[in-house]
Enzyme design. Structure first.
Site, PDB file in Angstrom:
ATOM      1  N   GLU A  57       0.835  -1.218   0.000  1.00 48.81           N
ATOM      2  CA  GLU A  57       0.000   0.000   0.000  1.00 48.81           C
ATOM      3  C   GLU A  57       0.865   1.262   0.000  1.00 48.81           C
ATOM      4  O   GLU A  57       0.481   2.277  -0.593  1.00 48.81           O
ATOM      5  CB  GLU A  57      -0.949  -0.001   1.202  1.00 48.81           C
ATOM      6  CG  GLU A  57      -1.995  -1.102   1.185  1.00 48.81           C
ATOM      7  CD  GLU A  57      -2.864  -1.110  -0.064  1.00 48.81           C
ATOM      8  OE1 GLU A  57      -3.174  -0.026  -0.581  1.00 48.81           O
ATOM      9  OE2 GLU A  57      -3.214  -2.209  -0.535  1.00 48.81           O
ATOM     10  N   ASP A 107      -5.692  -4.008  -8.344  1.00 43.76           N
ATOM     11  CA  ASP A 107      -4.754  -3.226  -9.159  1.00 43.76           C
ATOM     12  C   ASP A 107      -4.854  -3.537 -10.659  1.00 43.76           C
ATOM     13  O   ASP A 107      -4.842  -2.628 -11.478  1.00 43.76           O
ATOM     14  CB  ASP A 107      -3.321  -3.485  -8.670  1.00 43.76           C
ATOM     15  CG  ASP A 107      -3.181  -3.125  -7.201  1.00 43.76           C
ATOM     16  OD1 ASP A 107      -3.897  -2.200  -6.757  1.00 43.76           O
ATOM     17  OD2 ASP A 107      -2.377  -3.760  -6.495  1.00 43.76           O
TER      18      ASP A 107
HETATM   19 ZN   LIG Z   1      -2.632  -2.842  -4.591  1.00 43.87          ZN
END
Ligand SMILES: [Zn+2]
Length: 251
Positions: free
Chosen positions: A60, A158
């Site tokens: 993160e 993502d």
């Molecule tokens: Zn991520």
């Protein structure tokens, strides 16, 4: 405390918090370890889960530092039992920026894998399947799974964000989001079926379900923002008297 979360500490100005359900997860894994191997099992399980979440925090932070480089504020990273979430004050709508921010998280995991490969032999498939791993090899596998899993094009993971950004180069933002969320739902459903019928891993199925719900919620947020923006534009258009030269009446 903020909406059921507990503040831990700040990392270069970013508040690291844990949701209270995260503590339930720690309690659960400790109990699992205790019931099978006593206090040693409890300690091993708790340390393993904390190391795993340390990698989640680094992932993160990867997103966060790249986002900051593009002028996005990152007030908080929140840890939940299903993973981590960096909170951005509005995501950039420039596809190149969104792609770089999305890829920065998995890039951290792959950098850790590269670093670990200097200190431990790369585990074989047989060792991975039988979970016959040294601690550093376990860390290697954790990061490999985290990096790869996050690259699946299941929005808002993502890979799904990369897909949305690629689509947004050709399509309006809302439409790109709708296609990315739709793709995510199809793959998420496939993920649920694989988890239930192949791996018999019900928590994995629940994780995919959460991801699909998060995708739908984010789509609705984008839809609401776009609707509000359109209403504002229409209102301003009604109030604004265009100068004659701005009319497209030129040959
Ligand atoms: Zn991520």
């Amino acid at each position: 405390m903020q909406t059921g979360s507990i503040r831990l500490f700040r990392i270069r100005g970013i508040q690291l918090s844990v949701h209270f359900t995260f503590l339930l997860l720690i309690g659960y894994v400790a109990w699992q370890g205790w019931s099978s191997e006593g206090s040693t099992g409890a300690i091993v399980n708790v340390v393993s889960i904390l190391v795993f979440f340390a990698c989640v925090v680094l992932h993160e932070l990867g997103h966060s530092f790249v986002a900051r480089a593009f002028g996005v504020e990152v007030p908080r990273i929140l840890l939940l039992p299903i993973g981590g979430m960096a909170e951005f004050s509005g995501l950039p709508r420039r596809p190149a920026h969104e792609i770089l921010i999305a890829l920065a998280g998995p890039a951290v995991n792959f950098a850790l894998i590269l670093l670990l490969s200097f200190f431990t032999p790369i585990p074989t498939w047989r060792a991975v399947i039988s979970l016959d791993l040294e601690p550093l090899q376990l860390l290697f596998v954790m990061n490999l799974m985290m990096g790869t899993f996050n690259l699946l094009p299941v929005f808002p993971m993502d890979g799904g964000r990369v897909l949305r950004a690629l689509l947004a180069q050709r399509l309006p933002y809302l439409q790109a989001t709708r296609w990315a969320v739709g793709t995510g739902k199809v793959l998420g459903l496939a993920g649920i079926l694989v988890m239930v019928f192949v791996f018999r891993h019900f928590m994995g199925a629940v994780l995919f379900l959460f991801i699909m719900i998060a995708g739908e919620l984010e789509y609705r947020t984008v839809l609401r923002q776009e609707t509000e923006e359109r209403r504002w534009r229409e209102l301003l258009d009604r109030l604004y008297v265009r100068p004659p030269e701005s009319h497209e009446s030129l040959p």
